[in-house]
Motif scaffolding. Sequence first.
Motif, PDB file in Angstrom:
ATOM      1  N   TRP A  10      14.401   8.230  -2.443  1.00  0.00           N
ATOM      2  CA  TRP A  10      15.507   7.302  -2.604  1.00  0.00           C
ATOM      3  C   TRP A  10      16.008   6.741  -1.266  1.00  0.00           C
ATOM      4  N   LEU A  11      15.601   7.416  -0.171  1.00  0.00           N
ATOM      5  CA  LEU A  11      16.032   6.930   1.138  1.00  0.00           C
ATOM      6  C   LEU A  11      15.462   5.552   1.454  1.00  0.00           C
ATOM      7  N   ASP A  12      14.255   5.258   0.929  1.00  0.00           N
ATOM      8  CA  ASP A  12      13.614   3.976   1.259  1.00  0.00           C
ATOM      9  C   ASP A  12      14.424   2.786   0.735  1.00  0.00           C
ATOM     10  N   PRO A  13      14.769   2.742  -0.576  1.00  0.00           N
ATOM     11  CA  PRO A  13      15.610   1.618  -1.006  1.00  0.00           C
ATOM     12  C   PRO A  13      17.001   1.655  -0.384  1.00  0.00           C
ATOM     13  N   ALA A  14      17.505   2.852  -0.090  1.00  0.00           N
ATOM     14  CA  ALA A  14      18.817   2.941   0.561  1.00  0.00           C
ATOM     15  C   ALA A  14      18.778   2.265   1.926  1.00  0.00           C
ATOM     16  N   ILE A  15      17.698   2.484   2.658  1.00  0.00           N
ATOM     17  CA  ILE A  15      17.530   1.841   3.968  1.00  0.00           C
ATOM     18  C   ILE A  15      17.418   0.329   3.802  1.00  0.00           C
ATOM     19  N   SER A  16      16.776  -0.088   2.705  1.00  0.00           N
ATOM     20  CA  SER A  16      16.665  -1.519   2.443  1.00  0.00           C
ATOM     21  C   SER A  16      18.039  -2.143   2.254  1.00  0.00           C
ATOM     22  N   PHE A  17      18.957  -1.432   1.579  1.00  0.00           N
ATOM     23  CA  PHE A  17      20.321  -1.921   1.424  1.00  0.00           C
ATOM     24  C   PHE A  17      21.008  -2.050   2.782  1.00  0.00           C
ATOM     25  N   VAL A  18      20.750  -1.089   3.662  1.00  0.00           N
ATOM     26  CA  VAL A  18      21.335  -1.150   5.004  1.00  0.00           C
ATOM     27  C   VAL A  18      20.805  -2.375   5.753  1.00  0.00           C
ATOM     28  N   ILE A  19      19.499  -2.632   5.609  1.00  0.00           N
ATOM     29  CA  ILE A  19      18.894  -3.803   6.249  1.00  0.00           C
ATOM     30  C   ILE A  19      19.564  -5.079   5.755  1.00  0.00           C
ATOM     31  N   LEU A  20      19.743  -5.173   4.441  1.00  0.00           N
ATOM     32  CA  LEU A  20      20.393  -6.356   3.872  1.00  0.00           C
ATOM     33  C   LEU A  20      21.805  -6.531   4.427  1.00  0.00           C
ATOM     34  N   GLY A  21      22.526  -5.424   4.510  1.00  0.00           N
ATOM     35  CA  GLY A  21      23.891  -5.483   5.024  1.00  0.00           C
ATOM     36  C   GLY A  21      23.948  -5.916   6.472  1.00  0.00           C
ATOM     37  N   VAL A  22      23.046  -5.363   7.293  1.00  0.00           N
ATOM     38  CA  VAL A  22      23.021  -5.699   8.718  1.00  0.00           C
ATOM     39  C   VAL A  22      22.679  -7.169   8.923  1.00  0.00           C
ATOM     40  N   VAL A  23      21.643  -7.637   8.218  1.00  0.00           N
ATOM     41  CA  VAL A  23      21.209  -9.026   8.384  1.00  0.00           C
ATOM     42  C   VAL A  23      22.280  -9.988   7.861  1.00  0.00           C
ATOM     43  N   GLY A  24      22.849  -9.687   6.685  1.00  0.00           N
ATOM     44  CA  GLY A  24      23.881 -10.555   6.125  1.00  0.00           C
ATOM     45  C   GLY A  24      25.098 -10.643   7.015  1.00  0.00           C
ATOM     46  N   TYR A  25      25.538  -9.497   7.538  1.00  0.00           N
ATOM     47  CA  TYR A  25      26.724  -9.477   8.396  1.00  0.00           C
ATOM     48  C   TYR A  25      26.463 -10.201   9.721  1.00  0.00           C
ATOM     49  N   SER A  26      25.314  -9.924  10.325  1.00  0.00           N
ATOM     50  CA  SER A  26      25.022 -10.509  11.635  1.00  0.00           C
ATOM     51  C   SER A  26      24.788 -12.011  11.559  1.00  0.00           C
ATOM     52  N   SER A  27      24.424 -12.511  10.381  1.00  0.00           N
ATOM     53  CA  SER A  27      24.126 -13.937  10.235  1.00  0.00           C
ATOM     54  C   SER A  27      25.324 -14.747   9.762  1.00  0.00           C
ATOM     55  N   TRP A  28      26.397 -14.082   9.367  1.00  0.00           N
ATOM     56  CA  TRP A  28      27.544 -14.799   8.818  1.00  0.00           C
ATOM     57  C   TRP A  28      28.171 -15.753   9.839  1.00  0.00           C
ATOM     58  N   GLY A  29      28.314 -15.303  11.078  1.00  0.00           N
ATOM     59  CA  GLY A  29      28.894 -16.157  12.108  1.00  0.00           C
ATOM     60  C   GLY A  29      28.061 -17.402  12.340  1.00  0.00           C
ATOM     61  N   LEU A  30      26.735 -17.236  12.298  1.00  0.00           N
ATOM     62  CA  LEU A  30      25.842 -18.371  12.487  1.00  0.00           C
ATOM     63  C   LEU A  30      25.987 -19.357  11.333  1.00  0.00           C
ATOM     64  N   LEU A  31      26.097 -18.846  10.102  1.00  0.00           N
ATOM     65  CA  LEU A  31      26.280 -19.709   8.931  1.00  0.00           C
ATOM     66  C   LEU A  31      27.589 -20.476   9.046  1.00  0.00           C
ATOM     67  N   ARG A  32      28.673 -19.792   9.410  1.00  0.00           N
ATOM     68  CA  ARG A  32      29.969 -20.436   9.541  1.00  0.00           C
ATOM     69  C   ARG A  32      29.927 -21.546  10.588  1.00  0.00           C
ATOM     70  N   TRP A  75       0.827  -1.206   0.000  1.00  0.00           N
ATOM     71  CA  TRP A  75       0.000   0.000   0.000  1.00  0.00           C
ATOM     72  C   TRP A  75       0.863   1.260   0.000  1.00  0.00           C
ATOM     73  N   ALA A  76       1.941   1.217   0.807  1.00  0.00           N
ATOM     74  CA  ALA A  76       2.798   2.396   0.948  1.00  0.00           C
ATOM     75  C   ALA A  76       3.918   2.449  -0.096  1.00  0.00           C
ATOM     76  N   ASN A  77       4.007   1.419  -0.975  1.00  0.00           N
ATOM     77  CA  ASN A  77       5.075   1.340  -1.977  1.00  0.00           C
ATOM     78  C   ASN A  77       6.461   1.405  -1.322  1.00  0.00           C
ATOM     79  N   SER A  78       6.617   0.680  -0.220  1.00  0.00           N
ATOM     80  CA  SER A  78       7.872   0.728   0.530  1.00  0.00           C
ATOM     81  C   SER A  78       8.666  -0.556   0.345  1.00  0.00           C
ATOM     82  N   SER A  79       9.832  -0.463  -0.337  1.00  0.00           N
ATOM     83  CA  SER A  79      10.690  -1.635  -0.469  1.00  0.00           C
ATOM     84  C   SER A  79      11.323  -1.999   0.871  1.00  0.00           C
ATOM     85  N   ALA A  80      11.528  -1.002   1.743  1.00  0.00           N
ATOM     86  CA  ALA A  80      12.091  -1.273   3.065  1.00  0.00           C
ATOM     87  C   ALA A  80      11.154  -2.158   3.878  1.00  0.00           C
TER      88      ALA A  80
END
Length: 317
Positions: free
Chosen positions: A187-209, A45-50
């Motif tokens: 443009w801030l909305d997709p930019a925030i989405s990139f930050v979310i991806l980075g945070v989740v990917g980084y925080s989950s790497w140790g668990l994957l390893r 509804w809000a067209n938010s990729s974040a």
Amino acid sequence: MGHDHHGHDHHHHHHAPPAEFSRAFSWGIVLNLLFVAGETAGGLWANSSALLSDAGHNLSDVLSLALAWGAMWLAKRRTTERYTYGYKGATIQAALLNAALLYLALGFILWDTLDHLRHPTPVNGTVVMALAGLGILVNGFTAWLFSSGQKGDVNVRGAYLHMLTDMLVSVGVVAGGALVYFTGWQWLDPAISFVILGVVGYSSWGLLRETVQMALQAAPESIDVTAVRQFLLTRPGVVSVHDLHVWPLSTQDTALTAHLVRPNSGNSNQFLGELQHALVHEFNISHCTVQLEDVAPAMGAHGCCDEPQTQKLHQEV
């Protein structure tokens, strides 16, 4: 030649109460499913990729919680003639599958975010802030449900870290929604989405390893195999150690096998009983099989897992 096979009666106190975490998993799954539905509808509804990226990650969390819960249930089943260790390994497989599914979900979310970046659309900042604020409450409460057991089990720790990360990400989405609302910078909305991806990917790497290492039967990170070897060498009468192996039976249980050269063994039953007790309390190794030998085997006669013998040096014990 003596053998010891230590069961599970000495390590129940290391496990979290099953009923407590059954409730945690059920609450977490129900609350996050409701939140995913609301966040998806609000994101569209809000067209938010974040919001949509956060909803996708929360859906992966629901799958993770369901898999981890199912694996914990399987781990409690009795052993059989074929599954002589029971189904404890299901917790390791579930943890590895959860980590893989998480990164697969991140890939789909990245694709969606790039599409929104190429084709920007107006974002309803108010809806974004409202739903993300609700996410702070839902994820924070779910993380709290798992907080008491996150140090003793990689499955529980995975659930805890996912929920805690989601809560922090929701804080970021609220801040981003406010910025979009007051500045109009879409443009801030997709930019925030990139930050979310980075945070989740980084925080989950140790668990994957860690889950990959456990699936490969590597010694748990919490156990120093060199320290275990030195500990065995300090046991009364032990002159050398060979064929020492330490590996995880599950995300909670660790096994050990070792051959100890102990000439003139004497009372081996007492020695083995004291040894298994010490291994549980010193290293949390709950399942051990130890073979006592009067003489060291010839080099190369250890079977498929040859390793140098470790001789006891002259030392103070």
